[in-house]
Design an enzyme around this catalytic site. Structure first.
Site, PDB file in Angstrom:
ATOM      1  N   ASP A  88     -60.002 -12.438 -12.406  1.00 22.88           N
ATOM      2  CA  ASP A  88     -58.647 -12.821 -12.791  1.00 22.88           C
ATOM      3  C   ASP A  88     -58.234 -12.179 -14.106  1.00 22.88           C
ATOM      4  O   ASP A  88     -59.043 -12.016 -15.024  1.00 22.88           O
ATOM      5  CB  ASP A  88     -58.584 -14.348 -12.918  1.00 22.88           C
ATOM      6  CG  ASP A  88     -57.197 -14.851 -13.233  1.00 22.88           C
ATOM      7  OD1 ASP A  88     -56.285 -14.625 -12.419  1.00 22.88           O
ATOM      8  OD2 ASP A  88     -57.016 -15.469 -14.297  1.00 22.88           O
TER       9      ASP A  88
ATOM     10  N   GLU B  33     -57.807  -8.185 -10.410  1.00 23.66           N
ATOM     11  CA  GLU B  33     -56.390  -8.541 -10.463  1.00 23.66           C
ATOM     12  C   GLU B  33     -55.856  -7.897 -11.743  1.00 23.66           C
ATOM     13  O   GLU B  33     -55.980  -8.448 -12.830  1.00 23.66           O
ATOM     14  CB  GLU B  33     -56.202 -10.060 -10.483  1.00 23.66           C
ATOM     15  CG  GLU B  33     -54.755 -10.492 -10.290  1.00 23.66           C
ATOM     16  CD  GLU B  33     -54.150 -11.167 -11.508  1.00 23.66           C
ATOM     17  OE1 GLU B  33     -52.913 -11.169 -11.623  1.00 23.66           O
ATOM     18  OE2 GLU B  33     -54.901 -11.699 -12.329  1.00 23.66           O
TER      19      GLU B  33
END
Length: 635
Positions: A315, A368
């Site tokens: 993330d 990401e």
């Protein structure tokens, strides 16, 4: 009662590796470990607190009194406190009470390496062990093929707390219940992988799990660690891979968490320009500290090792790469070369990917990452960051922007769809339609679509058809697969009652069939990261808003021709150029009646003509359905 008994799991070699930031199995040493010393059963504890002047294990077993069980500091300058406490075992609730040598600060902290935590809002750690008997030998033996970059890779993104609720009791489904309902559903929908939003322990439900306090503990909301292993195991027995969201970018400042752990900035960077996220009001790891790198890499390895996880979606990578991420001038300091790149974080990412792929060459790490930082998914020896894949945020933004537009205006914006092919092969891209696109007033995916109800759902079917025939792997967030009409609500459940309506069942059937189509057609995945796997037939027909292209596999016979009509106006006798002469067969039609399409636009005569079109010697006339995708192969 006496202090903890002197005892250690650490060797001198362990300590040297830890200090150097090269110990990637720290979970085997730190935390609480049930063991036997001098024929007495008990638990060994070890915690890193170099600024402490005393560390005690406190819990129900000693009435939370710090005088009862003090740990011993190691003599080697490692900052590790450790000791054995007899007669306590599995299920014991505990924390560390730390008296700091700095400013006489006292903290009470959960164990950073705890394998189980109390159910939130309680915050203590729990002594834990299990001897789960894995049944996924076949999957583990063959998963290299299933996780390969030239294999179909279609991901169903899930938030475990809101996928489905136990309605009568209004509670979460447990890991064991999800092993029945969710596993069967993902299998039915023909996804190859499932991705869980963070399941590591987190205190605050509205964070969706992205602010972690228990990095080594599956959240107690849904059950025990062995229950989570059972869930993963059940997916594997069905031939489905499991990806976890992993958050090494920041952590919350909750009193029991990692922040200001021993009265000093131990886990977080002491300079707030590098140690504090202004957007998320959270703390940032000190990536330049060896012990922190070892902690985080050990955590990544832990989930792959102990839980048989098949991939980590990392993330907020962009926030780690740049010192000026979401900061104004004067709020950040350039690196030693005068640039904005966060060199220590970049080194950490490379080291993490190196160790992950060295230890588990049959998994994938997925970034990401929302910027144009180069070579995110390229090998480290080639100057890359070493990820296996990267989310294609530009494709997501441009494609959703295009589909939001009324069809009459699309002729002026065809470049929004075609532009992604200019850079589609610079990275190993995954196409995401993720949870971030269906919250905070952005509407659901189908809610973004223009037109009346039929047109909105036809647009949705067309969007998914474009996604599954565009180069790259795929990710779709829960609810999108049946046209959830409301925004995602982390406190609620998906609106499963919508499947009582044919228009929603049609979308669900389409996604199910697109997954099958993607998995069975080699042209859609064998060269999904290579320019050799894609060729335009015609991207210039702006006036009619029609696109045509073909996907290519290792064998020419596998090639698939795709035609998109991006308006609600049918295009009858529409001519496309063909790569060669021959007879074609229709292999997919998003306008089929079973998807709640019209089913009216037939293409029965699919023999090429020697008529030059689009600079090709052969061509074919087609009847293009409104807001529809047709796919063909040569017979």
């Amino acid at each position: 009662m006496p202090n903890a008994i002197a005892y250690s799991l650490f060797t001198e070699f362990d300590i040297n590796l830890f200090k150097a930031g090269k110990h990637y199995r720290l979970y085997e040493k730190f935390g609480s470990h049930i063991t036997t010393v001098n024929n007495v059963e008990g638990t060994y504890f070890a915690v890193w607190a170099p600024s402490a002047k005393s560390v005690s294990v406190i819990g129900d077993f000693n009435f939370w009194q710090e005088t009862e069980h003090k740990l011993n500091v190691r003599w080697d300058g490692s900052g590790i406190w450790e000791g054995f406490i007899p007669n306590i075992g599995k299920g014991t609730i505990y924390k560390y009470k730390i008296r700091s040598s700095h400013n006489n600060v006292t903290t009470e902290k959960a164990d950073p390496f705890a394998r189980r935590c109390e159910h939130p809002p309680r915050t203590a750690s729990e002594v834990w062990s299990d001897n789960y008997d894995w049944q996924d030998k076949s999957w583990m033996k063959n998963r290299k093929k299933n996780n390969a970059l030239d294999a179909p890779y279609s991901v169903y993104e899930v938030h475990l707390g809101s996928w489905k609720k136990q309605i009568e009791e209004h509670r979460f489904l447990s890991y064991r219940e999800l092993a029945e309902d969710l596993v069967d559903y993902v299998e039915e929908m023909n996804f190859t992988h499932v991705e869980f939003m963070p399941i590591m322990e987190y205190p605050y439900d509205p964070s969706w799990g992205y602010q972690l306090t228990g990095y080594f503990a599956p959240t107690a909301r849904f059950g025990y660690p062995d229950d989570f292993k059972y869930l993963v195991d059940t997916f594997h027995k069905k031939g489905i891979g499991v990806i976890l969201d992993w958050v090494p970018s920041h952590f919350p400042s909750d009193d029991h968490g990692l922040g200001y752990f021993d009265g000093s900035h131990l886990y977080e960077h002491p300079d707030r320009r590098k140690g504090y996220h202004q957007d998320w009001k959270s703390l940032i790891f000190n990536y330049g500290r060896n012990e922190i790198k070892a902690f985080l890499i050990s955590n990544a390895i832990y989930w792959l090792d102990q839980f048989h996880i098949d991939g980590l979606r990392v993330d907020a990578v962009a926030s780690m790469l740049f010192l000026d991420y979401s900061r104004e001038a004067g709020q950040w300091e350039p690196n030693k070369y005068g640039g904005r790149e966060y060199l220590e974080a970049i080194d950490f990412i490379k080291e993490m990917n190196t160790e992950v792929y060295a230890s588990f060459p049959d998994v994938q790490t997925i970034a990401e990452e929302s910027t144009s930082f180069s070579k995110v998914s390229r090998p480290i020896y080639d100057g890359g960051l070493g990820f296996g894949m990267k989310w294609m945020m530009g494709w997501m933004h441009d494609t959703l922007g295009y589909f939001k537009k009324e069809p009459i205006y699309r002729q002026h914006h065809q470049n929004d769809l075609t532009f992604s092919l200019n850079y589609a092969f610079t990275e190993n891209f995954m196409l995401p339609l993720s949870h971030d696109e269906v919250v905070y007033g952005k509407k659901s995916i189908v809610g973004k679509m223009p037109g009346d109800e039929w047109q909105r759902f036809a647009n949705l079917r067309l969007l998914y058809s474009f996604m599954f025939t565009h180069p790259g792997t795929k990710l779709l967030f829960q609810g999108g697969e049946f046209g959830q009409t409301s925004e995602w609500d982390f406190q609620g459940s998906l609106d499963w009652h919508l499947l009582d309506y044919d228009i929603h069942k049609g979308v669900q059937q389409l996604v199910k069939d697109l997954n099958t189509f993607y998995r069975k057609e080699p042209a859609l995945f064998q060269k999904q990261f290579s320019y050799e796997g894609f060729e335009w037939l015609d991207h210039g027909d702006h006036q009619n808003s029609v696109l045509s292209y073909f996907r290519k596999g290792e064998n020419e016979a596998d090639n698939v021709i795709v035609v998109l009509n991006l308006t609600p106006v049918p295009r009858e006798k529409y001519r496309i150029g063909l790569p060669k002469a021959g007879n074609l067969k229709l292999v997919f039609n998003s306008d089929d009646k079973k998807y709640f399409g019209t089913g009216n636009y037939k293409n029965n005569k699919l023999k090429s003509e020697e008529l030059k079109w689009n600079n090709r010697e052969n061509s074919l006339e087609l009847n293009l359905p409104p807001l529809g995708m047709l796919a063909f192969k040569y017979k």
